[in-house]
Design a protein around this motif. Sequence first.
Motif, PDB file in Angstrom:
ATOM      1  N   LEU A  87      15.330   5.747  42.868  1.00  0.00           N
ATOM      2  CA  LEU A  87      16.459   6.893  41.932  1.00  0.00           C
ATOM      3  C   LEU A  87      16.193   6.473  40.571  1.00  0.00           C
ATOM      4  CD1 LEU A  87      19.308   6.672  44.588  1.00  0.00           C
ATOM      5  CD2 LEU A  87      17.793   8.526  44.480  1.00  0.00           C
ATOM      6  N   TYR A  89      17.040   3.502  38.703  1.00  0.00           N
ATOM      7  CA  TYR A  89      17.635   2.513  38.565  1.00  0.00           C
ATOM      8  C   TYR A  89      16.994   1.323  38.404  1.00  0.00           C
ATOM      9  CZ  TYR A  89      21.658   5.844  39.103  1.00  0.00           C
ATOM     10  OH  TYR A  89      22.460   6.753  38.803  1.00  0.00           O
ATOM     11  N   ARG A 106      20.223   3.337  34.759  1.00  0.00           N
ATOM     12  CA  ARG A 106      19.185   4.128  34.443  1.00  0.00           C
ATOM     13  C   ARG A 106      18.964   3.811  32.906  1.00  0.00           C
ATOM     14  NH1 ARG A 106      20.199   9.814  37.326  1.00  0.00           N
ATOM     15  NH2 ARG A 106      18.757   9.249  39.322  1.00  0.00           N
ATOM     16  N   SER A 114      24.247   9.525  33.861  1.00  0.00           N
ATOM     17  CA  SER A 114      24.139   9.650  35.037  1.00  0.00           C
ATOM     18  C   SER A 114      25.045   8.384  36.054  1.00  0.00           C
ATOM     19  CB  SER A 114      22.914   9.216  35.826  1.00  0.00           C
ATOM     20  OG  SER A 114      22.282   7.885  35.395  1.00  0.00           O
ATOM     21  N   PHE A 117      25.408   1.964  39.355  1.00  0.00           N
ATOM     22  CA  PHE A 117      25.601   1.328  40.678  1.00  0.00           C
ATOM     23  C   PHE A 117      26.378   0.013  40.409  1.00  0.00           C
ATOM     24  CE2 PHE A 117      22.826   4.620  42.309  1.00  0.00           C
ATOM     25  CZ  PHE A 117      23.065   5.009  43.706  1.00  0.00           C
ATOM     26  N   SER A 130      29.264   4.092  43.210  1.00  0.00           N
ATOM     27  CA  SER A 130      28.749   4.829  42.264  1.00  0.00           C
ATOM     28  C   SER A 130      29.213   5.970  42.431  1.00  0.00           C
ATOM     29  CB  SER A 130      27.113   4.908  42.528  1.00  0.00           C
ATOM     30  OG  SER A 130      26.511   5.498  41.373  1.00  0.00           O
ATOM     31  N   ARG A 131      28.734   7.127  41.921  1.00  0.00           N
ATOM     32  CA  ARG A 131      28.840   8.727  41.859  1.00  0.00           C
ATOM     33  C   ARG A 131      28.523   9.070  43.363  1.00  0.00           C
ATOM     34  NH1 ARG A 131      27.503  11.364  36.085  1.00  0.00           N
ATOM     35  NH2 ARG A 131      29.314  10.342  35.172  1.00  0.00           N
ATOM     36  N   HIS A 134      24.886  10.156  43.738  1.00  0.00           N
ATOM     37  CA  HIS A 134      23.898   9.240  43.880  1.00  0.00           C
ATOM     38  C   HIS A 134      24.055   8.214  45.300  1.00  0.00           C
ATOM     39  CE1 HIS A 134      23.071  10.237  39.828  1.00  0.00           C
ATOM     40  NE2 HIS A 134      24.455   9.931  39.394  1.00  0.00           N
ATOM     41  N   GLY A 137      22.305  10.366  47.809  1.00  0.00           N
ATOM     42  CA  GLY A 137      20.689  10.110  47.439  1.00  0.00           C
ATOM     43  C   GLY A 137      20.158   8.860  47.999  1.00  0.00           C
TER      44      GLY A 137
END
Length: 143
Positions: A87, A89, A106, A114, A117, A130-131, A134, A137
């Motif tokens: 992803l 990160y 990131r 973004s 995490f 996290s969001r 994300h 994903g």
Amino acid sequence: MTSNNLGPENSLTFLYYFGTTTLITIVLASLVLHLSPMSGLPNQLGLAMGLAGGALGLYFNRSITLKQPIKGHKVFLNQISQPLAQLGYTRVEDESLPADLVMYARSNVRGLLSGKFYIRLEAKTAYITSRAVHIRGLKLILT
């Protein structure tokens, strides 16, 4: 298992996207339609778009937590580093973080927009926050 983090951060996320979308819509509608920003139509459009923008912002950008059972801290961190790398990160070494908290972020410009995490490690459980977009994903990669 995924849980929503109930609290002020969800309200603030909604208000941020609602307010921003509403203001932009009112300004654009008044310029395009050649109406006063205080007239009814730009405000009604702004309110409708603001509600839609707030709902979408809340859906994609609220914080959620994924609860994962683990066998050991080092084993789990080795397992999770590859999906997070897919992803984009990488682990961030930060001495100011508590010992049970690990952060992944990131790099470059993507990192500014973004989010991160955060992984809190307990004896038999890891909490990954996290969001929402994300976490979704990450769940796709893990399954």
